[in-house]
Scaffold this motif. Structure first.
Motif, short mmCIF file in Angstrom:
data_model
loop_
_atom_site.label_atom_id
_atom_site.label_comp_id
_atom_site.label_asym_id
_atom_site.label_seq_id
_atom_site.Cartn_x
_atom_site.Cartn_y
_atom_site.Cartn_z
N MET A 1 -7.43 -10.09 15.09
CA MET A 1 -6.52 -9.96 14.39
C MET A 1 -6.96 -9.87 12.82
N ALA A 2 -6.32 -9.15 11.96
CA ALA A 2 -6.78 -8.88 10.80
C ALA A 2 -5.51 -9.31 9.79
N PRO A 3 -5.98 -9.63 8.33
CA PRO A 3 -4.69 -9.87 7.40
C PRO A 3 -3.79 -8.79 7.29
N CYS A 4 -4.52 -7.41 7.45
CA CYS A 4 -3.65 -6.20 7.09
C CYS A 4 -2.25 -6.40 8.35
N SER A 5 -2.53 -6.94 9.37
CA SER A 5 -1.50 -6.96 10.14
C SER A 5 -0.36 -7.74 10.08
N GLN A 6 -0.72 -8.69 9.01
CA GLN A 6 0.33 -9.66 8.12
C GLN A 6 1.10 -9.12 7.35
N VAL A 7 0.71 -7.74 6.71
CA VAL A 7 1.29 -6.98 5.75
C VAL A 7 2.34 -6.05 6.28
N VAL A 8 1.91 -5.15 7.07
CA VAL A 8 2.68 -4.00 7.48
C VAL A 8 4.28 -4.38 7.85
N GLY A 9 5.20 -3.68 7.12
CA GLY A 9 6.44 -3.90 7.48
C GLY A 9 7.19 -5.30 6.87
N LYS A 10 6.48 -5.77 6.08
CA LYS A 10 6.84 -6.93 5.53
C LYS A 10 6.45 -6.86 4.10
N ALA A 11 6.93 -7.78 3.25
CA ALA A 11 7.04 -7.72 1.72
C ALA A 11 5.84 -7.69 1.34
N GLY A 12 4.65 -8.51 2.03
CA GLY A 12 3.32 -8.72 1.72
C GLY A 12 2.64 -10.00 2.18
N GLU A 35 -13.22 -13.76 0.49
CA GLU A 35 -12.49 -15.08 0.34
C GLU A 35 -11.19 -14.98 0.16
N GLY A 36 -10.97 -13.94 -0.79
CA GLY A 36 -9.55 -13.90 -1.05
C GLY A 36 -8.89 -12.44 -0.78
N TYR A 37 -7.54 -12.35 -0.21
CA TYR A 37 -6.87 -11.20 0.07
C TYR A 37 -5.39 -11.43 -0.39
N VAL A 38 -4.99 -9.94 -0.91
CA VAL A 38 -3.53 -9.64 -1.14
C VAL A 38 -3.17 -8.60 -0.74
N GLY A 39 -2.07 -8.42 0.21
CA GLY A 39 -2.03 -6.92 0.74
C GLY A 39 -0.29 -6.86 0.56
N ILE A 40 0.20 -5.58 0.30
CA ILE A 40 1.75 -5.25 0.33
C ILE A 40 1.90 -4.00 1.04
N THR A 41 3.01 -4.02 1.38
CA THR A 41 3.75 -2.78 2.26
C THR A 41 4.18 -1.82 1.15
N LEU A 42 3.55 -0.48 1.33
CA LEU A 42 4.27 0.55 0.56
C LEU A 42 5.27 1.24 1.25
N TRP A 43 6.48 1.13 0.75
CA TRP A 43 7.97 1.74 1.26
C TRP A 43 8.07 3.13 0.70
N ASN A 44 8.74 4.07 1.37
CA ASN A 44 9.31 5.56 0.80
C ASN A 44 10.59 5.17 0.19
N TYR A 45 11.14 6.43 -0.36
CA TYR A 45 12.24 6.21 -1.20
C TYR A 45 13.45 5.96 -0.36
N ILE A 50 5.45 2.99 4.61
CA ILE A 50 4.57 4.30 5.03
C ILE A 50 3.28 3.98 4.94
N GLY A 51 2.82 2.65 4.71
CA GLY A 51 1.37 2.12 4.68
C GLY A 51 1.22 0.87 3.93
N PHE A 52 0.09 0.58 3.73
CA PHE A 52 0.10 -0.56 3.05
C PHE A 52 -1.39 -0.51 2.10
N ILE A 53 -1.46 -1.43 0.89
CA ILE A 53 -2.47 -1.31 -0.07
C ILE A 53 -2.94 -2.79 -0.46
N SER A 54 -4.26 -3.18 -0.37
CA SER A 54 -4.78 -4.61 -0.36
C SER A 54 -5.69 -4.65 -1.43
N VAL A 55 -6.02 -5.87 -1.74
CA VAL A 55 -7.37 -6.13 -2.64
C VAL A 55 -7.84 -7.51 -1.87
N VAL A 56 -9.13 -7.12 -1.74
CA VAL A 56 -10.20 -8.16 -1.19
C VAL A 56 -11.12 -8.43 -2.09
#
Length: 110
Positions: A1-12, A35-45, A50-56
């Motif tokens: 499992m990856a932290p990205c799996s905690q992001v997709v379809g959720k607020a972040g 050490e640190g991770y922040v990710g958010i879901t990208l939402w369409n109109y 439609i995807g996600f973006i993260s900072v590691v």
């Protein structure tokens, strides 16, 4: 499992520190010495994911709320750009279909 799996379809998802310990099987986190991770879901109109973006980060995120806030601003722009590119591709395909039909249609006069 990856932290990205905690992001997709959720607020972040935010893990300000010890993200490698929480996701020990993730090879990318290991390779990045994360050490640190922040990710958010990208939402369409239409409000669909439609995807996600993260900072590691290789350091703990002391001000993770600030990072998340900036990421949300960037995420809105990234999602809009993804939608723009998708719309342009659909338009180009539609124009090509129309052009093909027009060029192969028999003329209606003599």
């Amino acid at each position: 499992m990856a932290p990205c799996s905690q992001v997709v379809g959720k607020a972040g998802y935010c893990c300000p520190a010890n993200v490698r310990e929480l996701f020990p099987e993730d090879p990318i986190l290991k390779a990045l010495n994360a050490e640190g991770y922040v990710g958010i879901t990208l939402w369409n109109y239409n409000g669909e994911p439609i995807g996600f973006i993260s900072v590691v980060s290789h350091l703990p995120l002391d001000n993770h709320q600030y990072v998340e806030h900036i990421l949300r601003i960037v995420g809105v722009r990234a999602a809009a750009e993804m939608e723009r590119q998708d719309t342009e591709a659909q338009l180009a395909a539609s124009e090509e279909r129309f052009r093909s039909l027009f060029e192969t249609a028999p003329l209606g006069y003599q």
